[in-house]
Design a protein around this motif. Structure first.
Motif, PDB file in Angstrom:
ATOM      1  N   ASN A  54       0.797  -1.272  -0.135  1.00 45.74           N
ATOM      2  CA  ASN A  54       0.172  -0.110   0.026  1.00 45.74           C
ATOM      3  C   ASN A  54       0.896   1.209  -0.186  1.00 45.74           C
ATOM      4  O   ASN A  54       0.598   2.156   0.702  1.00 45.74           O
ATOM      5  N   GLY A  55       2.083   1.438  -0.692  1.00 47.04           N
ATOM      6  CA  GLY A  55       2.872   2.460  -0.796  1.00 47.04           C
ATOM      7  C   GLY A  55       3.732   2.865   0.310  1.00 47.04           C
ATOM      8  O   GLY A  55       4.088   3.667   0.429  1.00 47.04           O
ATOM      9  N   GLY A  56       3.662   1.871   1.240  1.00 48.32           N
ATOM     10  CA  GLY A  56       4.508   2.112   2.493  1.00 48.32           C
ATOM     11  C   GLY A  56       5.918   1.891   2.208  1.00 48.32           C
ATOM     12  O   GLY A  56       6.454   1.591   1.073  1.00 48.32           O
ATOM     13  N   SER A  57       6.634   1.662   3.314  1.00 40.11           N
ATOM     14  CA  SER A  57       7.930   1.321   3.382  1.00 40.11           C
ATOM     15  C   SER A  57       8.598  -0.199   2.857  1.00 40.11           C
ATOM     16  O   SER A  57       7.744  -0.909   3.424  1.00 40.11           O
ATOM     17  N   PHE A  58       9.703  -0.140   2.252  1.00 37.24           N
ATOM     18  CA  PHE A  58      10.198  -1.429   2.037  1.00 37.24           C
ATOM     19  C   PHE A  58      10.565  -1.992   3.359  1.00 37.24           C
ATOM     20  O   PHE A  58      11.286  -1.441   3.834  1.00 37.24           O
ATOM     21  N   SER A  59      10.362  -3.471   3.381  1.00 35.66           N
ATOM     22  CA  SER A  59      10.987  -4.323   4.488  1.00 35.66           C
ATOM     23  C   SER A  59      11.433  -5.571   3.897  1.00 35.66           C
ATOM     24  O   SER A  59      10.900  -6.070   3.101  1.00 35.66           O
ATOM     25  N   ASP A  71       6.148 -15.945   0.021  1.00 31.39           N
ATOM     26  CA  ASP A  71       5.902 -14.913   0.870  1.00 31.39           C
ATOM     27  C   ASP A  71       4.374 -15.530   1.260  1.00 31.39           C
ATOM     28  O   ASP A  71       3.444 -15.389   0.512  1.00 31.39           O
ATOM     29  N   TYR A  72       4.455 -15.934   2.483  1.00 33.96           N
ATOM     30  CA  TYR A  72       3.171 -16.195   3.391  1.00 33.96           C
ATOM     31  C   TYR A  72       2.548 -15.172   4.133  1.00 33.96           C
ATOM     32  O   TYR A  72       2.991 -14.053   4.221  1.00 33.96           O
ATOM     33  N   GLY A  73       1.127 -15.416   4.484  1.00 35.06           N
ATOM     34  CA  GLY A  73       0.538 -14.330   5.515  1.00 35.06           C
ATOM     35  C   GLY A  73       0.265 -12.977   4.604  1.00 35.06           C
ATOM     36  O   GLY A  73       0.344 -12.143   5.568  1.00 35.06           O
ATOM     37  N   LEU A  74      -0.101 -13.023   3.345  1.00 28.62           N
ATOM     38  CA  LEU A  74      -0.325 -11.563   2.807  1.00 28.62           C
ATOM     39  C   LEU A  74      -1.553 -10.897   3.187  1.00 28.62           C
ATOM     40  O   LEU A  74      -1.580  -9.994   3.062  1.00 28.62           O
TER      41      LEU A  74
END
Length: 75
Positions: A54-59, A71-74
């Motif tokens: 949602n346009g947030g910071s990358f982690s 990638d689980y738990g999306l």
């Protein structure tokens, strides 16, 4: 007698290029996950995968030597 020391600094390794191919499933499956795969890069010793929502910071979600990640738990 005289000496002239010669110092040769170690060479700085170059940064490998980005993978030439990246693929992922465009749909989320029943486990709320998606698989991301990429081509290996000559000279790379590991890979780092980051995700932003949602346009947030990358982690960072993955760091290792494999060329795919689920990638689980999306949701």
């Amino acid at each position: 007698m005289s000496y002239t020391p010669t110092v040769t600094p170690p060479s700085t390794p170059s940064t490998p290029s980005a993978p030439s191919s990246i693929s992922y499933s465009s749909s989320i499956n029943s486990y709320n996950s998606t698989r991301v795969s990429w081509g290996s890069v000559s000279g790379a010793t590991s890979y780092v995968l980051e995700r932003a929502t949602n346009g947030g910071s990358f982690s960072q979600v993955y760091s290792g030597t494999a060329t795919s990640y689920t990638d689980y738990g999306l949701f």
